[in-house]
Design a protein around this motif. Sequence first.
Motif, PDB file in Angstrom:
ATOM      1  N   ALA A  60       0.835  -1.208   0.000  1.00  0.00           N
ATOM      2  CA  ALA A  60       0.000   0.000   0.000  1.00  0.00           C
ATOM      3  C   ALA A  60       0.870   1.259   0.000  1.00  0.00           C
ATOM      4  N   ILE A 113      -1.182   6.015   4.496  1.00  0.00           N
ATOM      5  CA  ILE A 113      -2.100   4.860   4.459  1.00  0.00           C
ATOM      6  C   ILE A 113      -2.875   4.686   5.766  1.00  0.00           C
ATOM      7  N   GLU A 173      -6.353   3.639   5.406  1.00  0.00           N
ATOM      8  CA  GLU A 173      -6.595   2.330   4.779  1.00  0.00           C
ATOM      9  C   GLU A 173      -6.297   1.155   5.714  1.00  0.00           C
ATOM     10  N   LEU A 189      -6.962  -2.927   5.309  1.00  0.00           N
ATOM     11  CA  LEU A 189      -5.803  -3.782   5.111  1.00  0.00           C
ATOM     12  C   LEU A 189      -5.750  -4.916   6.134  1.00  0.00           C
TER      13      LEU A 189
END
Length: 481
Positions: A384, A432, A435, A439
């Motif tokens: 990512a 990230i 996210e 994940l």
Amino acid sequence: MSNDKYSTPLSSRYASEEMSKIFSLRNRFSTWRKLWLNLAIAEQKVGLSMITDEAIEQMKQHLDITDEEIAAASVEEAKVRHDVMAHVHVFGETCPAAAGIIHLGATSCYVTDNADLIFLRDAYDVLIPKLVNVIDRLSKFALQYKDLPVLGWTHFQPAQLTTVGKRATLWIQELLWDLRNMVRARNDLGLRGVKGTTGTQASFLSLFHGDHDKVEELDQTVVNLLGFEHVYPVTGQTYSRKIDIDVLSPLASLGATTHKFATDIRLLANLKEIEEPFEKSQIGSSAMAYKRNPMRSERVCSLSRHLGGLLNDAIQTASVQWFERTLDDSAIRRISLPSAFLTADILLSTMINITSGLVVYPKVIERRINAELPFMATENIIMAMVEKGGSRQDCHEEIRVLSHQASDVVKQEGGDNDLIERVKKTEYFKPIWAELDSLLDPSTFVGRAPQQTEKFVNKDVAEALAPFKSMITSENVSLSV
């Protein structure tokens, strides 16, 4: 049953009535009588006029041996030291019109070996439906939990995630192989037929005055009357003891499967992820009231070891049968053949009980996943970051340092895995942060486990069980203590 004499717990404590009956004395001696009857019927049909309708009718009326007759045969055996001849004598007294033709032309192995082959076939007919029901129950379990992520284990160390249902398919697949092997062994069984003292059929050739065709017709007629499809074309005095290897091999292999399954359940019970059924009033320990010991699975492991070892009896016995036969096969076969089927019967009954009520604890499973998933997600985090323009090498070093710090907290301090909290506090990973939850979604770590499970059960298992649909029930099995 006398309390002053040892009795095997296989029959007195654990095995089903239907399996115990197959290897009972009454069934053995009654089967001998059926064999004598069918021999007489076949001999009359092929042309022996000395076999009268009255003799056959008397034999038909007394196929089920009584307790008094068993006792009388025991007294006679003590005198003549021969079990078959003792029963010939008692059957002849019961059926006087047949006394002179019972066992005509036959050797002892006509009744003992053919009876054993009948018992082996009938015993498989008890086992196969039970195995079918174990597979059916586990298949329903697999579908129910096909989507539930669980921590996988290799070397009993945390590995990539799988699902509870996918793990169950590993057990089912081995059971399907056992079903295949057992059906094959059952259907391969033939009869020894009427072969005489050393397998040459000399006595029957003499009865039919050298007519070979009539001897062959007699052999096949007896087999047909007893409901078998084929007769072994050549034998010594006995049927080849290699047949016993073929019969016990699938049972020993089943023992390996059940031992692996029960061991997994025992380990999962320790992890508190899955447990076997535990009855409301069941006591796990006489001293530790809180315990929920997996006693069913422990029984399975214990008896599976016994079952696997019995195959060696058959292998060793077959290897030392000199020429047309020796008698060192007799005593051991009286023990190992019934023991193998009684043990397999107990195992499958216990497996039905276990698989009818497996208990899953999703919250415990989730907690264990959360303890390990951050480490497993490191590659996802790296990828990512690379998509956001980061360097794989730089990211790898950052996550490596944080992983070691989190590992120390777990191993040195006994704390929880805080790797993700460290990532959230490290400015390098800010691109990230939003996210991270996605994940770390466990369902994204299980690969095709749900799809594999569904296809396996609906295709492979369904096809394998299709011939046995009528055997599938919803009944549970109550176990003795």
